[in-house]
Design a protein around this motif. Sequence first.
Motif, PDB file in Angstrom:
ATOM      1  N   SER A 188       0.833  -1.197   0.000  1.00  0.00           N
ATOM      2  CA  SER A 188       0.000   0.000   0.000  1.00  0.00           C
ATOM      3  C   SER A 188       0.871   1.251   0.000  1.00  0.00           C
ATOM      4  O   SER A 188       2.093   1.182   0.189  1.00  0.00           O
ATOM      5  N   LEU A 189       0.243   2.406  -0.175  1.00  0.00           N
ATOM      6  CA  LEU A 189       0.967   3.673  -0.115  1.00  0.00           C
ATOM      7  C   LEU A 189       1.237   4.110   1.321  1.00  0.00           C
ATOM      8  O   LEU A 189       2.028   5.017   1.554  1.00  0.00           O
ATOM      9  N   GLU A 190       0.582   3.465   2.278  1.00  0.00           N
ATOM     10  CA  GLU A 190       0.773   3.820   3.679  1.00  0.00           C
ATOM     11  C   GLU A 190       2.181   3.475   4.143  1.00  0.00           C
ATOM     12  O   GLU A 190       2.769   2.508   3.692  1.00  0.00           O
ATOM     13  N   SER A 191       2.714   4.276   5.048  1.00  0.00           N
ATOM     14  CA  SER A 191       3.978   4.016   5.733  1.00  0.00           C
ATOM     15  C   SER A 191       5.177   4.278   4.827  1.00  0.00           C
ATOM     16  O   SER A 191       5.058   4.794   3.720  1.00  0.00           O
ATOM     17  N   ASN A 192       6.381   3.914   5.340  1.00  0.00           N
ATOM     18  CA  ASN A 192       7.641   4.276   4.695  1.00  0.00           C
ATOM     19  C   ASN A 192       8.165   3.168   3.784  1.00  0.00           C
ATOM     20  O   ASN A 192       7.864   1.989   3.976  1.00  0.00           O
ATOM     21  N   LEU A 193       9.020   3.554   2.843  1.00  0.00           N
ATOM     22  CA  LEU A 193       9.519   2.600   1.866  1.00  0.00           C
ATOM     23  C   LEU A 193      10.460   1.559   2.470  1.00  0.00           C
ATOM     24  O   LEU A 193      10.654   0.496   1.878  1.00  0.00           O
ATOM     25  N   HIS A 194      11.043   1.837   3.634  1.00  0.00           N
ATOM     26  CA  HIS A 194      11.914   0.809   4.232  1.00  0.00           C
ATOM     27  C   HIS A 194      11.111  -0.419   4.646  1.00  0.00           C
ATOM     28  O   HIS A 194      11.703  -1.487   4.883  1.00  0.00           O
ATOM     29  N   GLY A 195       9.791  -0.307   4.710  1.00  0.00           N
ATOM     30  CA  GLY A 195       8.931  -1.439   5.011  1.00  0.00           C
ATOM     31  C   GLY A 195       8.330  -2.085   3.779  1.00  0.00           C
ATOM     32  O   GLY A 195       7.384  -2.879   3.900  1.00  0.00           O
ATOM     33  N   LYS A 196       8.902  -1.795   2.599  1.00  0.00           N
ATOM     34  CA  LYS A 196       8.294  -2.282   1.352  1.00  0.00           C
ATOM     35  C   LYS A 196       9.254  -2.938   0.364  1.00  0.00           C
ATOM     36  O   LYS A 196       8.862  -3.211  -0.775  1.00  0.00           O
ATOM     37  N   PRO A 197      10.521  -3.202   0.722  1.00  0.00           N
ATOM     38  CA  PRO A 197      11.454  -3.694  -0.301  1.00  0.00           C
ATOM     39  C   PRO A 197      11.016  -4.981  -0.984  1.00  0.00           C
ATOM     40  O   PRO A 197      11.204  -5.132  -2.196  1.00  0.00           O
ATOM     41  N   LEU A 198      10.421  -5.922  -0.240  1.00  0.00           N
ATOM     42  CA  LEU A 198       9.998  -7.164  -0.889  1.00  0.00           C
ATOM     43  C   LEU A 198       8.772  -6.947  -1.769  1.00  0.00           C
ATOM     44  O   LEU A 198       8.641  -7.592  -2.815  1.00  0.00           O
TER      45      LEU A 198
END
Length: 307
Positions: free
Chosen positions: A143-153
């Motif tokens: 999702s667009l919520e939160s920061n990109l460090h929580g999205k690498p996978l």
Amino acid sequence: MARRYDIIGAPFNQLGFFNTTENTVEGLRRMDERTWVGLSDWIHVRNSRWRSEIRDVGDVIPNNKVIDFIAQKRNEEALAEYSNQLKSKVLHSYQSGRFPITIGGDHSISVGTLLATLDFYQNQRNERVAIVWVDAHADCNSSLESNLHGKPLAMLTNEYCHNGWSVPEELALSSEQIFYIGVRDYMPSEYEFIQRGGVTNYDMSHLDTVGMQSVLTELLDEVDRRFDRVYLSFDYDVLDGSIFRSCATPSVGGISAREAIHLVHTITSSPKFVGADFVEYLPELDSTGVSKELMVKLIDAVWGFRG
């Protein structure tokens, strides 16, 4: 032939919960009044006394384009630019027949390290790579919520497709390549992705039930059966946050220091091991130096010294 290791600094901490321009890798390298060891001194010890072959090849510093994108809040473009910088450095290590050990930085730096790994092995050599993701968090938030460090996978699997982000198909990661250890905190989209994608998830409740050694044995059996290579990504926040709090998102109830050392040593002792990254440790939050000493021990375990 003995392995030859490259230490690569990736002091990029702009896409997490705690952003800083301080060089977090330098904080790990140098000795100070709180600790008996710094990584640079320990590399010298291993090379001079134990005949290891470890070299520190310096840092990948964000270039001006990355800095400008961050200032304009164009975070996906900033990450794409920095990932390309880091990918080049890691690829050079692989091409030189060495094993890259990258030190972050927040977990978004793994986009760059894994793009290099998937390019060199998956794309160029048609070899399947297993990714062992050791973390309190699943890091596949689409999702667009939160920061990109929580999205690498999510970004590497193309589950995240916002603001123009995409990974070329030949470099994309599949859910079957992901092996989680230690996860205990999920976003709704992450839980759905894990269930839908058949991701192997040795979460903390599973570790409570069967123990670390059982998990590592099963995981490496799967790697030996289904994959040609294995890569380790270790997030400091997988550790028990009631003790180890030198990161942006400490999480109580994680793995112990001893379990972490054993895990790293076991995975990296596999003949299929190709590289690793260690992320999210923040020296400026390490008031006692205990976490720094543990981080050096974890990296030392990669070189074969379990201690």
